[in-house]
Motif scaffolding. Structure first.
Motif, PDB file in Angstrom:
ATOM      1  N   THR A  27      23.243  55.340 -93.185  1.00 41.25           N
ATOM      2  CA  THR A  27      22.277  54.319 -92.832  1.00 41.25           C
ATOM      3  C   THR A  27      20.898  54.916 -92.725  1.00 41.25           C
TER       4      THR A  27
ATOM      5  N   LYS B 215      28.634  48.380 -95.926  1.00 40.13           N
ATOM      6  CA  LYS B 215      27.976  48.222 -94.632  1.00 40.13           C
ATOM      7  C   LYS B 215      26.616  47.601 -94.895  1.00 40.13           C
TER       8      LYS B 215
ATOM      9  N   VAL C 171      23.112  45.058 -93.106  1.00 37.02           N
ATOM     10  CA  VAL C 171      22.457  44.285 -92.060  1.00 37.02           C
ATOM     11  C   VAL C 171      21.667  43.175 -92.728  1.00 37.02           C
TER      12      VAL C 171
ATOM     13  N   PRO D  19      25.223  45.342 -87.461  1.00 31.91           N
ATOM     14  CA  PRO D  19      25.743  45.576 -88.807  1.00 31.91           C
ATOM     15  C   PRO D  19      27.030  44.807 -89.088  1.00 31.91           C
TER      16      PRO D  19
ATOM     17  N   VAL E 100      30.559  45.139 -91.666  1.00 29.72           N
ATOM     18  CA  VAL E 100      31.339  45.899 -92.640  1.00 29.72           C
ATOM     19  C   VAL E 100      32.149  44.902 -93.448  1.00 29.72           C
TER      20      VAL E 100
ATOM     21  N   TYR F  32      21.466  51.350 -95.842  1.00 30.18           N
ATOM     22  CA  TYR F  32      22.685  52.120 -96.056  1.00 30.18           C
ATOM     23  C   TYR F  32      22.699  52.658 -97.487  1.00 30.18           C
TER      24      TYR F  32
ATOM     25  N   ALA G 117      26.524  50.735 -82.076  1.00 28.74           N
ATOM     26  CA  ALA G 117      27.815  50.050 -82.080  1.00 28.74           C
ATOM     27  C   ALA G 117      28.818  50.915 -81.331  1.00 28.74           C
TER      28      ALA G 117
ATOM     29  N   SER H 165      29.037  52.228 -88.541  1.00 30.62           N
ATOM     30  CA  SER H 165      27.738  51.590 -88.308  1.00 30.62           C
ATOM     31  C   SER H 165      26.745  52.534 -87.653  1.00 30.62           C
ATOM     32  N   ASN H 166      27.226  53.483 -86.872  1.00 29.45           N
ATOM     33  CA  ASN H 166      26.331  54.406 -86.174  1.00 29.45           C
ATOM     34  C   ASN H 166      25.810  55.528 -87.061  1.00 29.45           C
TER      35      ASN H 166
ATOM     36  N   ARG I  26      23.553  56.682 -89.389  1.00 31.60           N
ATOM     37  CA  ARG I  26      22.322  56.065 -89.872  1.00 31.60           C
ATOM     38  C   ARG I  26      21.131  56.984 -89.635  1.00 31.60           C
TER      39      ARG I  26
END
Length: 450
Positions: free
Chosen positions: A14, A277, A279, A286, A288, A344, A430, A440-441, A443
């Protein structure tokens, strides 16, 4: 396949940018090597740490649960009106009780859910987490779980893999049950019945916590254009007013547009080990998602809830449909609004700061946006999930942030206004307790002086 290795393999999936500047034309950008990007998009990063007999382990030595959204497992057959909650409980990877029936003696009819896996999987064990000692739900859990598998289709060819009773008084350990046979399967049919302690006078109904599935899984492979298309996502209309999304995949980068509730939005996402992934516009929650064998899109929102997006192929064109006008650049849009743009699709080799080939389209999207704003001061922050140690995560995130800055500098963006800063796992967006949350984390957030 998406596993607990996450940040060790591709935590940098991300990239978030924040900035502000005037309107600019970003329709012209550097071309990328489409052949290399497409080839790299089909490759699968090895995210399995080891194997204990017939069970894949993550790098921390824990069994990988292949029955979660974060592993790419999504429902394809279930009653959307009555079984949404229990379907989420089976697949969300969280350990809270979910109400699956108001009946205090168990569901009036067996609950049956069909799940599609992203690749052929051989399951060795299934199980449920410990039952809570306290709280409202002691004795209310589903009592009988049956799991069947098929490698033919979601509707036929099933063989029984296991059937077990969930004991009500196991408080400290997972209850695990071996598979009676271990064929390679792509679909699971899960049936839930009964209640641990039937009580016609009990107002609490029937609950379910989670279902584990441990075994071995083949590499997940998706084509270069796997996530390109349009899908209806509800709203009851298929024309201009219908809720829909349109996605365009380029390497590991996935961008798109959509409409929902009468509003238009921009999608910014990427592919990591076969899992999409993304947004939506300025939202930082986010999603998935996968495209299943029937070309439906299935997704789960991470952070707020685990509501699923089920989309059928089709729908009217959007502002991203190829035509006279170029599709919007999500990074540039965010910079113009002086807010974070989560991007992402920037993937790295395992335990390395070497950027993979399929990351070039996502990096180029950022390059185009920043090249148009040469006076913007930006700090690129690397963020990881919670696997490995704090110091390891901090060091790796710093090196990967520096790799992004170096790539941008090598491709024409002045590095004088960009600083790399590794944040490690300190600022999750998340829940790191689930595979989807960990994905999600992984990034980067790019903070400007704005």
């Amino acid at each position: 396949m998406v596993c607990f290795r996450s940040k060790l393999a591709v935590f940098f999936g991300t990239l978030a940018l924040v900035g502000c500047a005037g309107d600019v034309d970003e329709s012209q950008g550097a071309t990328t090597d489409r052949t290399n990007a497409a080839q790299a998009a089909e490759e699968n990063t090895d995210s399995v740490g080891a194997r204990a007999g017939d069970i894949d382990l993550n790098p921390e030595g824990e069994p990988i649960d292949y029955l979660t959204y974060g592993s790419g497992a999504f429902p394809v057959r279930f009653d959307k009106d009555t079984q949404g909650t229990v379907t989420a409980a089976v697949l969300d990877g969280r350990l809270g009780y979910a109400s699956v029936s108001r009946s205090p003696t168990g569901p009036e009819q067996p609950i049956t859910i069909t799940v599609e896996l992203p690749a052929e999987t051989k399951f060795a064990k299934f199980g449920v987490p410990p039952q809570s000692k306290f709280g409202c739900c002691r004795g209310t859990h589903i009592s009988t779980v049956t799991v069947e598998g098929s490698n033919s289709s979601p509707d036929e060819g099933y063989v029984k893999l296991t059937s077990f009773q969930v004991e009500p008084n196991v408080y400290e350990e997972n209850q695990l049950f071996p598979a009676s046979q271990k064929p390679s399967v792509r679909w699971l049919r899960i049936t839930l019945e009964g209640r641990q302690v039937p009580d016609p006078e009990d107002y609490r109904g029937t609950t379910f916590i989670d279902l584990f599935g441990y075994g071995t899984q083949a590499p997940v492979k998706v084509g270069a254009n796997h996530f390109t298309g349009r899908w209806l996502t509800g709203g009851g209309a298929s024309g201009e007013n219908g809720n829909r999304i349109e996605l365009i995949q380029d390497g590991a980068l996935v961008t798109g547009c959509g409409t929902g509730g009468g509003a238009k939005f921009i999608i910014s996402g990427g592919v990591e080990n076969g899992l999409l992934k993304y947004v939506v516009s300025s939202d930082t929650v986010p999603v998935v998602a996968v495209i299943n064998s029937e070309n439906q899109i299935s997704g789960a929102m991470i952070g707020r809830s685990y509501g699923r997006l089920i989309g059928e192929p089709g729908g009217a064109p959007t502002s991203c449909t190829p035509g006279a006008e170029p599709p919007p650049n999500p990074v540039g849009t965010a910079l113009d609004q002086c807010r974070a743009a989560i991007v992402y699709g920037i993937n790295f080799d395992v335990d390395s700061d070497t950027i993979r080939r399929d990351a070039e389209p996502a990096l180029n999207q950022i390059r185009v946006a920043l090249a148009s704003r040469p006076t913007m001061n930006i700090v690129i922050e690397g963020h990881t999930d919670s696997d490995a140690t704090d110091q390891y995560n901090l060091d790796l995130s710093q090196r990967r942030a520096e790799s992004v800055v170096a790539w941008l500098s090598d491709n024409g963006v002045s590095a004088e206004a960009i600083t790399a800063l590794g944040k490690g796992e300190a600022e999750p967006i998340a829940d790191n307790g689930t595979l989807a949350g960990k994905a999600s984390n992984r990034r980067v957030e790019v903070e400007p002086s704005c």
